[in-house]
Design a protein around this motif. Sequence first.
Motif, mmCIF file in Angstrom:
data_model
loop_
_atom_site.group_PDB
_atom_site.id
_atom_site.type_symbol
_atom_site.label_atom_id
_atom_site.label_comp_id
_atom_site.label_asym_id
_atom_site.label_seq_id
_atom_site.Cartn_x
_atom_site.Cartn_y
_atom_site.Cartn_z
ATOM 1 N N GLN A 2 26.816 63.960 54.632
ATOM 2 C CA GLN A 2 25.831 64.739 53.888
ATOM 3 C C GLN A 2 26.373 64.966 52.478
ATOM 4 O O GLN A 2 27.071 65.932 52.211
ATOM 5 N N TRP A 3 26.077 64.013 51.601
ATOM 6 C CA TRP A 3 26.661 64.043 50.259
ATOM 7 C C TRP A 3 26.328 65.331 49.512
ATOM 8 O O TRP A 3 27.146 65.856 48.757
ATOM 9 N N GLN A 4 25.128 65.856 49.731
ATOM 10 C CA GLN A 4 24.726 67.061 49.012
ATOM 11 C C GLN A 4 25.661 68.229 49.295
ATOM 12 O O GLN A 4 25.858 69.112 48.454
ATOM 13 N N ASP A 5 26.283 68.220 50.472
ATOM 14 C CA ASP A 5 27.160 69.336 50.845
ATOM 15 C C ASP A 5 28.482 69.329 50.089
ATOM 16 O O ASP A 5 29.172 70.353 50.030
ATOM 17 N N LEU A 7 28.795 67.756 46.857
ATOM 18 C CA LEU A 7 28.614 67.580 45.422
ATOM 19 C C LEU A 7 28.814 68.903 44.689
ATOM 20 O O LEU A 7 28.530 69.983 45.211
ATOM 21 N N ASP A 9 28.046 71.918 42.090
ATOM 22 C CA ASP A 9 26.793 72.602 41.776
ATOM 23 C C ASP A 9 26.150 72.041 40.515
ATOM 24 O O ASP A 9 24.931 71.998 40.393
ATOM 25 N N THR A 11 25.708 69.157 39.524
ATOM 26 C CA THR A 11 24.893 67.957 39.670
ATOM 27 C C THR A 11 23.414 68.284 39.811
ATOM 28 O O THR A 11 22.566 67.414 39.576
ATOM 29 N N ALA A 12 23.096 69.511 40.174
ATOM 30 C CA ALA A 12 21.687 69.894 40.278
ATOM 31 C C ALA A 12 21.004 69.887 38.920
ATOM 32 O O ALA A 12 19.770 69.835 38.833
ATOM 33 N N LYS A 15 19.369 65.065 35.487
ATOM 34 C CA LYS A 15 18.022 64.548 35.681
ATOM 35 C C LYS A 15 17.922 63.156 35.066
ATOM 36 O O LYS A 15 18.590 62.840 34.090
#
Length: 404
Positions: A2-5, A7, A9, A11-12, A15
């Motif tokens: 789960q890459w999002q876990d 990464l 902050d 990176t949010a 865009k």
Amino acid sequence: MQWQDVLADRTARLKASEIRELLKLLDRPDIISFAGGIPDARLFPDEAFRTAAAEALSAGSAAAALQYSISEGYRPLRDWIAAEMGRNGIDCDADNILITSGSQQALDYLGKLFLSPGDTALVGWPTYLGALGAFNAYEPVYDQLVVNGNQGAADYRARAEGHGGRVKFAYLSADFANPTGETVDLQGREALLDLARDLDIAIIEDAAYQALRYDGAEVPPILALDIARSGGIEHTRTLYCGSFSKTLAPGLRVGWVCGAREVIGRLVLMKQAADLHSATFNQIVTDRVARACFDAHVATIRAAYKARRDAMLAALARHMPGGVTWTRPEGGMFIWVTLPRGMDGATLLARAIEAERVAFVPGRAFYADGSNGNTLRLSFSCADAATIDEGIARLGRLIAHEAA
């Protein structure tokens, strides 16, 4: 996985660039595109680059061209840049210059150098989309930079403190800005220096289009004015970002930062950590081409782009319906259009591609807060007069229909 876990902050805040996506339309022959603010490849000094590349790879030069180099950049190129800066009123030497992989890398380094999360960056409303992309990773707060207005240092400082940080720099393109094409006058540049002094902040001067003046009186760079005030470049707060992308060719990715040695030294450390140095071969080739034909080539592209700017301004006057306004730039590559209230540039783009086969960049992306959707950017750099007239006629027809 789960890459999002895992990464960061930050990176949010990253865009996709609307402009980079729209550049794909340039490969479609049925689309008239005013979207990409890129140089016309037909005007590149191809022969000069072929000669320079051959010389760089000759028996006596190839070893240096293909080898690692110092992080500051190829010394002869920095010497040439320093002399060119001197012609613009900026007294400096090679040690005041760092070569970067285009001025875009310079913006990334400067964001990293100055911004902690929650700090404030003063930017134009609108401003260059690439600058927002470069700064976003460092989690700033954006405030609107007003160079000729009632915004005082105390107001900026109070808002920054309210966000838990401080104002760190003001960023602007003072000449023929991307996206508006507008130029900050001498009074505005002096006022900005006053504001920066009162806030004790840096100024980032993005000079990517400075050489592309077609008419009107030249205005000294902000760094030149800063030097005149402070008595020398080592006492200035302005960092000048230059580039060969709009004058010689963008594909080699050769830009630079010019400023006080104290700051350049810190940027060199970032360069060492990031990519060691910009491509040696590219720097050597750029140096040879600049010495061989820079002034003559710039004169050539100025004449070509001026004619295209004039063609687009004339086409806008002929074909745009009432309620539409636009800027009248003295140089650069862009015209900024304001649509009637209630009309959205992104919605109009979708209709323009589908119904009229014409493309542009919606204006909302250039605002740090995503506001002012009734705007759009047109680039005239890559189309001839007949194509410009046809494309603007199509766009004007669509706007009139949508406004009815």
